[in-house]
Design a protein around this motif. Sequence first.
Motif, PDB file in Angstrom:
ATOM      1  N   ALA A  87       0.825  -1.121  -0.118  1.00  0.00           N
ATOM      2  CA  ALA A  87       0.113  -0.043   0.038  1.00  0.00           C
ATOM      3  C   ALA A  87       1.110   1.155  -0.022  1.00  0.00           C
ATOM      4  O   ALA A  87       1.773   1.533   0.995  1.00  0.00           O
ATOM      5  N   GLU A  88       0.475   2.104  -0.794  1.00  0.00           N
ATOM      6  CA  GLU A  88       1.177   3.341  -0.967  1.00  0.00           C
ATOM      7  C   GLU A  88       0.983   4.278   0.121  1.00  0.00           C
ATOM      8  O   GLU A  88      -0.076   4.368   0.799  1.00  0.00           O
ATOM      9  N   VAL A  89       1.817   4.827   1.075  1.00  0.00           N
ATOM     10  CA  VAL A  89       1.819   5.632   2.395  1.00  0.00           C
ATOM     11  C   VAL A  89       2.040   7.077   1.981  1.00  0.00           C
ATOM     12  O   VAL A  89       3.003   7.578   1.392  1.00  0.00           O
ATOM     13  N   VAL A  90       1.253   7.996   2.158  1.00  0.00           N
ATOM     14  CA  VAL A  90       1.199   9.343   1.918  1.00  0.00           C
ATOM     15  C   VAL A  90       1.084  10.129   3.198  1.00  0.00           C
ATOM     16  O   VAL A  90      -0.004   9.861   3.871  1.00  0.00           O
ATOM     17  N   SER A  91       1.936  10.854   3.515  1.00  0.00           N
ATOM     18  CA  SER A  91       2.058  11.484   4.913  1.00  0.00           C
ATOM     19  C   SER A  91       1.951  12.856   4.603  1.00  0.00           C
ATOM     20  O   SER A  91       2.026  13.675   3.875  1.00  0.00           O
ATOM     21  N   THR A  92       1.615  13.300   5.995  1.00  0.00           N
ATOM     22  CA  THR A  92       1.521  14.980   6.141  1.00  0.00           C
ATOM     23  C   THR A  92       2.380  15.321   7.589  1.00  0.00           C
ATOM     24  O   THR A  92       2.485  14.366   8.495  1.00  0.00           O
ATOM     25  N   GLN A  93       2.865  16.667   7.603  1.00  0.00           N
ATOM     26  CA  GLN A  93       3.616  16.897   8.585  1.00  0.00           C
ATOM     27  C   GLN A  93       2.210  17.585   9.701  1.00  0.00           C
ATOM     28  O   GLN A  93       1.409  17.905   9.450  1.00  0.00           O
ATOM     29  N   ARG A 110      -3.495  17.812   3.691  1.00  0.00           N
ATOM     30  CA  ARG A 110      -2.868  18.674   2.488  1.00  0.00           C
ATOM     31  C   ARG A 110      -3.578  18.263   1.088  1.00  0.00           C
ATOM     32  O   ARG A 110      -4.060  17.375   1.035  1.00  0.00           O
ATOM     33  N   PRO A 111      -3.575  19.145   0.110  1.00  0.00           N
ATOM     34  CA  PRO A 111      -3.930  18.946  -1.143  1.00  0.00           C
ATOM     35  C   PRO A 111      -3.593  17.762  -1.909  1.00  0.00           C
ATOM     36  O   PRO A 111      -4.345  17.254  -2.762  1.00  0.00           O
ATOM     37  N   ARG A 112      -2.403  17.419  -1.495  1.00  0.00           N
ATOM     38  CA  ARG A 112      -1.924  16.290  -2.281  1.00  0.00           C
ATOM     39  C   ARG A 112      -2.607  14.750  -1.824  1.00  0.00           C
ATOM     40  O   ARG A 112      -3.116  13.748  -2.483  1.00  0.00           O
ATOM     41  N   PHE A 113      -3.516  14.930  -0.574  1.00  0.00           N
ATOM     42  CA  PHE A 113      -4.567  13.840  -0.218  1.00  0.00           C
ATOM     43  C   PHE A 113      -5.587  13.785  -1.324  1.00  0.00           C
ATOM     44  O   PHE A 113      -5.886  12.614  -1.651  1.00  0.00           O
ATOM     45  N   ILE A 114      -6.076  14.914  -1.670  1.00  0.00           N
ATOM     46  CA  ILE A 114      -7.219  14.927  -2.569  1.00  0.00           C
ATOM     47  C   ILE A 114      -6.853  14.491  -4.013  1.00  0.00           C
ATOM     48  O   ILE A 114      -7.564  13.720  -4.589  1.00  0.00           O
ATOM     49  N   ARG A 115      -5.418  14.748  -4.336  1.00  0.00           N
ATOM     50  CA  ARG A 115      -5.034  14.314  -5.623  1.00  0.00           C
ATOM     51  C   ARG A 115      -4.887  13.030  -5.602  1.00  0.00           C
ATOM     52  O   ARG A 115      -5.273  12.132  -6.569  1.00  0.00           O
ATOM     53  N   LYS A 116      -4.348  12.475  -4.786  1.00  0.00           N
ATOM     54  CA  LYS A 116      -4.139  11.028  -4.418  1.00  0.00           C
ATOM     55  C   LYS A 116      -5.571   9.931  -4.250  1.00  0.00           C
ATOM     56  O   LYS A 116      -5.609   9.040  -5.147  1.00  0.00           O
ATOM     57  N   LEU A 117      -6.388  10.684  -3.867  1.00  0.00           N
ATOM     58  CA  LEU A 117      -7.807  10.097  -3.819  1.00  0.00           C
ATOM     59  C   LEU A 117      -8.420  10.010  -5.010  1.00  0.00           C
ATOM     60  O   LEU A 117      -9.059   9.042  -5.466  1.00  0.00           O
TER      61      LEU A 117
END
Length: 626
Positions: A87-93, A110-117
């Motif tokens: 599973a890819e793991v996308v983290s945030t600070q 973070r906006p990247r969460f929405i892009r990844k979803l």
Amino acid sequence: MSAAASAPTPHSRPSGRDLDALESAHNKEFDVDSKRPLRVSIVTENFLPKIDGVTRTLAMLLEHLQAEGHEALVLGPSTPLTSYAGAEVVSTQGIPLMGVYRGLGLNFLRPRFIRKLREFDPDVCMFVDPIWLCAQTIPAIQFYFPDIPLISSYHTNLAMYATLFGFSWLTPVMWGLQRNLHSRCNYTYCPSPSTARMLGDQGFENVRLWPRGVDVELFRPEARDFGLRQAWGVEPQDLDADRPSPRVQALDARNSLSDDLPPLDLPPPYIAQPISSFSGTSPSKLAILYVGRVSWEKNLRLLIEAMRGLQEPDIASGRPACQLIFVGDGPGRGEAESLCAQYGLDALFLGFKKGQELAAAYASADVFAFPSFTETFGQVVSEAQASGLPVVGLKAEGVSDLVEHGKTGLLLDLNDLVAGPATAAERDSSTPRPVIPSDPHALLDPTSPTYPLAVSLYRDLLVSIALNHEHRRAMGSAAHLAASKRSWWGAMEQLCDGYRELAALKAERRAQRARKSDGLTLSRTSTIEFDVVCEDGSEKPAGDDDAIEASASASAPKRKRLLAFSRTPLAARSVAQGGTYNTLLPVKGDGQMIAYRLFEAFLLLVFISYTIHWVSHLEALSFLRI
């Protein structure tokens, strides 16, 4: 008759049967096969490499999804991991809570969460212990991806933790926040029936059970290590060196049971190990083990206070000396070591263990002591039982679902702290006492008037299990048998069944939206027209059909359409007119959209400023924590 008269009507509509066929074919595109792989996105407040019950369960879930051919995406706090179990793991600070709870922080969407979803397009989105990061992510997903069903899992009694850390005024706030977040999801999964009852009392809805399993191949009585027991100082004379293995007794007990139990996939029968030849002169001791986070919210002060005086044998009663052993680490370790040294307990603090070392620690002990009352399940309790240990705990959420008093361990009934131990008449009464008090902290706080009684009653349980060797062995065997029936695969599939239900819901939502956007093709659209015809009362002339038709056309009055009602959805009419229609978001002009985005950014800045202000207050009040 002319060719024009025989031509088919250009505006003929399909029949109802034709529409049914079109809808059936269209729905097949969105049909969810229960066997097909799932795509699951997981948003978590806590993740590896931090080790606790939540992260261990989440790791097991990801491994199960990979083994069953499903795909997963993890969105969570800062971590060095970029993937786990496929599973890819996308983290945030986030902002670390150093003064409140080390290892956790306030993390931000973070906006990247929405892009990844958007790229991943999950069948279902799961929120693990939603509280802060999930509070930001849930409304964002509901706004941008309204088709995606949501599911949540409840792991931690944060409301009780607020009281334990000295912020009791936050307890109702925490319950309200958690209830609001979980209510936004289709289902809320919790690990035990007692926790489900607690959530129901707090107004949670759509609560389901997601139990836990135990690795019986790893945690087993055969992992008993006599060399390790010698290092602990509980050898040379093992009190029960010649006793049969708990696993052998469990198999014998299973054969004598009248009810049908599911088949157990057990390792080969235990082979007795040779008695240790250690020739030391120290007397034998009973190893009392605690495994878990070494922190005061685990109620470790009760265990340490109850152990006072038990480190020496009692010749009169025949009670052996007891050796207290801690496995694990945490913010309370330094204070716990100092308190044990003050009482002369000579307790052993072994630090964090995992794998075979942890399994050997369980199996090499004699009793598992677990005084926590904030558990929602108690994974370490299940592991200790699989290792053949009876449990001495509290009758509280989570633990009471795993331990049966007098059969697989001993539990302190917290109601005894208020009303005194139950009499025989009360035990036989048809009106039982409350199962679990609503506020155990009020009874077990060191400043509470009931605390000395709690210490005395818990010490009595430890003395009882230390004196009665035969009963202790029988409870260990029964505990092993009970834990052997808890399967990780079955537990994870119970959650996956919920995933499949919600995946079907997502498919249905998209099918409905697609039917609306298809307009006349798939929607049962009809137009009812009311025509007013003005006739002059003259009869039709006789003659050739073509002549008659031409004459009628010339002489007939003009028809005036007065009303036309259409049931075509707005989306279909917009598409039919050559326009576009966004079914996810309301249509806004450029200026309105810009204003909306500026307002959204303003709210985010206000949110961040208040967060920093709140964190500064928590740091200033950190001296209040227990």
